[in-house]
Structures are given as C-alpha cells and as structure tokens.
Scaffold this motif. Sequence first.
Motif, short mmCIF file in Angstrom:
data_model
loop_
_atom_site.label_atom_id
_atom_site.label_comp_id
_atom_site.label_asym_id
_atom_site.label_seq_id
_atom_site.Cartn_x
_atom_site.Cartn_y
_atom_site.Cartn_z
N GLU A 124 0.80 -1.18 0.08
CA GLU A 124 -0.05 -0.06 0.19
C GLU A 124 0.92 1.23 0.10
N ARG A 125 1.86 1.28 0.82
CA ARG A 125 2.71 2.40 0.74
C ARG A 125 3.62 2.68 -0.39
N GLY A 126 4.17 1.18 -0.93
CA GLY A 126 5.02 1.22 -2.01
C GLY A 126 4.30 1.85 -3.24
N VAL A 127 3.01 1.31 -3.48
CA VAL A 127 2.60 1.92 -4.55
C VAL A 127 2.16 3.47 -4.36
N GLU A 128 1.95 3.88 -3.36
CA GLU A 128 1.73 5.30 -3.27
C GLU A 128 3.26 6.22 -3.40
N ALA A 129 4.08 5.54 -2.83
CA ALA A 129 5.41 6.15 -3.30
C ALA A 129 6.04 6.16 -4.53
N ALA A 130 5.49 5.15 -5.35
CA ALA A 130 6.07 5.01 -6.80
C ALA A 130 4.95 5.59 -7.86
N PHE A 131 3.74 5.42 -7.51
CA PHE A 131 2.80 5.97 -8.40
C PHE A 131 2.88 7.25 -9.13
N PRO A 132 3.33 8.45 -7.98
CA PRO A 132 3.59 9.84 -8.76
C PRO A 132 4.67 9.84 -9.90
N GLU A 133 5.53 8.82 -10.05
CA GLU A 133 6.59 8.71 -10.98
C GLU A 133 5.85 8.54 -12.42
N PHE A 134 4.91 7.36 -12.33
CA PHE A 134 4.07 7.06 -13.65
C PHE A 134 3.15 8.26 -13.77
N ALA A 135 2.55 8.83 -12.78
CA ALA A 135 1.56 10.02 -13.24
C ALA A 135 2.42 11.19 -13.72
N ALA A 136 3.73 11.47 -13.25
CA ALA A 136 4.42 12.52 -13.94
C ALA A 136 4.64 12.37 -15.07
N TRP A 137 5.15 11.25 -15.74
CA TRP A 137 5.45 10.66 -16.78
C TRP A 137 4.12 10.72 -17.66
N ALA A 138 3.01 10.22 -17.40
CA ALA A 138 1.87 10.20 -18.39
C ALA A 138 1.20 11.48 -18.39
N SER A 139 1.65 12.33 -17.85
CA SER A 139 0.97 13.69 -17.80
C SER A 139 1.97 14.78 -18.61
N ALA A 140 3.29 14.27 -18.73
CA ALA A 140 4.29 15.37 -19.51
C ALA A 140 3.97 15.41 -21.11
N PRO A 141 4.18 16.80 -21.40
CA PRO A 141 3.70 17.19 -22.69
C PRO A 141 4.39 16.37 -23.88
N GLY A 142 5.69 16.14 -23.64
CA GLY A 142 6.38 15.03 -24.42
C GLY A 142 6.14 13.62 -24.53
N PHE B 191 -5.32 4.15 1.27
CA PHE B 191 -4.31 3.97 0.25
C PHE B 191 -5.55 3.43 -0.92
N PRO B 192 -6.15 4.34 -1.50
CA PRO B 192 -7.01 4.02 -2.38
C PRO B 192 -6.66 3.43 -3.68
N LEU B 193 -5.26 3.56 -3.97
CA LEU B 193 -4.75 2.83 -5.41
C LEU B 193 -4.83 1.26 -5.15
N THR B 194 -4.59 0.73 -3.93
CA THR B 194 -4.54 -0.51 -3.73
C THR B 194 -5.74 -1.06 -3.20
N ALA B 195 -6.62 -0.25 -2.72
CA ALA B 195 -8.20 -0.76 -2.48
C ALA B 195 -8.16 -1.93 -1.44
N GLY B 196 -7.42 -1.88 -0.48
CA GLY B 196 -7.42 -2.80 0.61
C GLY B 196 -6.76 -4.15 0.49
N MET B 197 -6.21 -4.29 -0.63
CA MET B 197 -5.56 -5.57 -1.00
C MET B 197 -4.65 -6.02 -0.21
N PRO B 198 -3.55 -5.09 0.18
CA PRO B 198 -2.52 -5.42 0.92
C PRO B 198 -2.73 -5.98 2.48
N ARG B 199 -4.00 -5.76 2.96
CA ARG B 199 -4.35 -6.09 4.29
C ARG B 199 -5.29 -7.20 4.13
N ASN B 200 -5.61 -7.74 3.12
CA ASN B 200 -6.73 -8.95 2.86
C ASN B 200 -6.01 -10.21 3.23
#
Length: 516
Positions: free
Chosen positions: A275-293, A412-421
């Motif tokens: 849950e914390r790992g995805v939240e830490a890494a997702f901003p890198e994807f989000a920055a790449w996927a929103s970059a003008p180039g 941690f909505p990105l992982t929707a509860g999976m890590p503690r299931n």
Amino acid sequence: MTKPKRRTTKAKCRTTKPKRHRTALLLAASAAVLGGLVPPATATAAPATGTAALDWRPCAEGGGGGRGLDARQECATVEVPVDHADPGGARTTIAVSRIPAEKPSARRGVLLLAPGGPGGSGLDNPSGKGQRLPQEIRDRYDLIGIDPRGMGRSAPVDCGFDPADLGTSKQRPWPAADGSVTATMETARRMSAACARHGGDLIRHISTANNARDLDLVRAALGERKLSVWAVSYGTYATAVYAQLFPHRTDRVVLDSVDDPDPERVGRGWLAAHERGVEAAFPEFAAWASAPGTADRLAGTPAGVRALVLGLAARLDRAPIPWPGANPAELNGDVLRQSVLTALYDPDDFPRLAELIRAAREGRTPPAPPSPPAAVLRNSVTVGAGTLCNDIAWPRSAAVYAKGVAASRAAFPLTAGMPRNAMLCAAWPYRPQEAPVRITDDGPSNVLLVQNERDPATPLAGARRMREALGDRARMVVVDATGHDSYLDNGNACGDRTVSRFLATGERPAGDTYCG
C-alpha cells in the motif's frame, strides 16, 4: 510509444557514518502466535564441508535448460532432508546450476544469484542476470543458480489449483468492490483444501528457514567454505536468514530490494507494504503520463492521471469489459489495479500500462497478456503459498482482515485494501513448525543493502528495518530511482558502481550512502 526517462548518469554519492550498536528487532514475537514452536536452528548446526563432488551435466530441456541458455551452464542436484529435524528420514532434491569463473587464476569462490518470490526459480540465473555482471565479477566467481525446495527442477510441488485462482489479479487477495472479504476467505479455504489434498508431505516443510538449511548443504556439496550472494526481493530475507543461521559461512552478501525482517509478521508484512510502496512509486508514473512530450500522455497533470486511474477502476468494478484469452476473461477494476502495481516494478512498463488505461477508457482491451504454462504457474503459486503460510501463522478471523481492508481502502485508495486482505494462509491446514528467525547484528560485517527510494514491492521503510536489525554487519545504499530490482536493472550508475566494487574487491562505503 515513448519510454520513460531513466536517471542513470551523473549520480553522486553522499555518505553518512553508521551508528555502531547492537540491535534487537523492532518487535518481539507474539507469544500467542509463536508459543510452543520449535526454536530455529543455530549456526552450530552447520553441516561439514567437503562432501562428494557434484555430478555436473548439461542442463535438461525446460526449466533450467533450453533455448537461450548459456552453453557453459551446467546443472546438478543435491539431496537434502525433507524434514531437517529428521535428517535420516525422507529425502528430496535441490537443483543447482553454475557457470564457472571465467578467469580461474583470479577465482575467489562462488556467487549465488538468489531468486525472488517466494515461488521464484533461479536455476537459469547464471545464464540470465549473471551475464549482466561486470567482467571482473564473472572472472572471480562461479555463478550459481538454484531452485528452492519444491520449485521448478527441485522436486516440484503442485496443489492442483483451479485455473480461475491463478489469474493475475487472483494471486494477490483483492477484496470485493465494496470491501467485503467474504469471497476472499472462501477462496482461501478452497485453495488451502487443495494443498491439503495434493501438496504431499513436502509442502509442510517448505519454509524460509528450511531453504536456508538447504542452501548450507548446497554450499557443502559445492566444496566451498563460504558463499557470496546477490539476492533480490524475497531472496534478501531468505539470505538474511541464512546469514543469521550460518553467519560464518558468508563471504560478500548483497541484499537488493530488501524485505522487512519483522519476525512478528514476515510475509503478511510484505503484503501490507504494497500500500505504501504503490503510493510512493505512482507519482513517477503520473508525472510521466502527464508530461507534454509523452506520446502516451493520459492527462494534463499528475493529479489528473491519478483521478483517471481511480475513476476508471471504479467504473470497471461496475461494468467489466470482456477480455478474451485473459485470466480472468474480463478487464475489471482489480485487473486494472493489479496492472498498475505490476507496471510500477519497472518504469520500462509505463507505456504498456498507459496503453491498457487508454483502451479501457475507450471500452476496449489490448491483446491478452501472455501467461506461463499452467503447470509452471501452479508450481510457483504452490511454493509461494507454502513459504508464506509455513513461515508464520496468519489470523483465521475474517473480522481481522475486514478491519484492515477498511482502514487500508480509506488511506491508500490505489491498492483498494488488497495489502491487508486474507491470503490462502488464513485457512492454511498446517501450523508453522518453528518461530521465524530473528535477524540480529550478531555476525561478520560483510553485508551491503541496495534499495531504490520508490520501490512498490519492497518499500524503503522495510529496507531500513533490515538495516537496523543488521546493525554494523551492514551498510546501505539508497538509490534515487523508481522500481523493483535496483542493481543493474532499475537503479542508477552510482548504486551499480558501489555494488560492483563491493562484489569485486570487498570494498564497501564507510557509511550508509545516498546515490542521487
């Protein structure tokens, strides 16, 4: 498709002096969970070296052999007890491989390329990741691969799981769209019952501590006094356990993408860390996927990318898209969430994730992703389950998981509860035979940790706990990078140089180091 940029040049290292201390692990084992269990074996139980030479032969076709295998790689087997508490009882075999040191006059010993998982095969590692090592390391070491007990060529176990339980989004325990864990608990009972029926006696003895004991018998069979190791992911925990049980059998140890050694939770804690790992890494994807180039641009801002993914997953929960050839045969919210998690392991996969998101937004699917053969997948999931469930007892109460899932979904909505299931360990038919091994600072100072800052699978916080547990036995290199598997893969040049220098010469940083 535009590939994400990789930060691998002009990296600088910053060093801080380590604190010298003797550290007990952060959490003591719960008496309620571990009371009455057999204590782990100690280093005094190490078998003697100098056993009969191994019978090295060309590796067999399929699982340690086949196309793409380095012609120099050869394979052998080592007999080990099924139950190390009964060394004269039933036996099983461990498959090992090697590529000899390329410069015999410079040979130092053997370097084990320990696989991840649990449920990962490492038999082909000498032909694969081993060939990415710098020449001076390949000159100095025999590169050794291994399939852990029950895996691949090591007397494979198979619980006979239903194909529907082997889908990409089923191998991690995603709760229902409303957060319910009822279906997850039913799956746990069904899969655990399959292991009780079909797993055989070996599955009861698949554990990290037994993997470590097997490894010392492999070391002895190789005729080596000590092992050097490059371990990744789960392999870092297994190697730390080996170094705790047999500390003076270790030479140079690299732990890459490091698991939390908390003896109270073990694998349950690794799952929760996502849950914390995805939240830490997702901003890198989000920055790449929103970059003008970016040719695969999904939104105008990182916040827009996040909103798109969350909204699309919720829409797919309500109205999945048929996906012929995939398992499951639909693109639902959990498949998308799992695809996000998987892509964050390696920034090179960002374009593939963007393609999936774009297709789903348009109501279609890309070609179904490839899957390993069913027998290989069943074997991997079986070994993974045996290890996670035998290492420590998991709660049996659905209420425990429901409470954790609710808290995780809110934070941690990105992982929707999976890590503690609940995994299938919530209904595992066997009890652990011993307490988890507690990692401490007792032993030689010969360990180097390398850890990406933004790792979705083994987050930095867990690596720091391993570093603290090891005390002055270790130094740690934190790398300014995103993804899983740092050294020679998703890290940077500074981190790679630091690890290569240690393996080649034994030189470590004077203190913990940051590679920015």
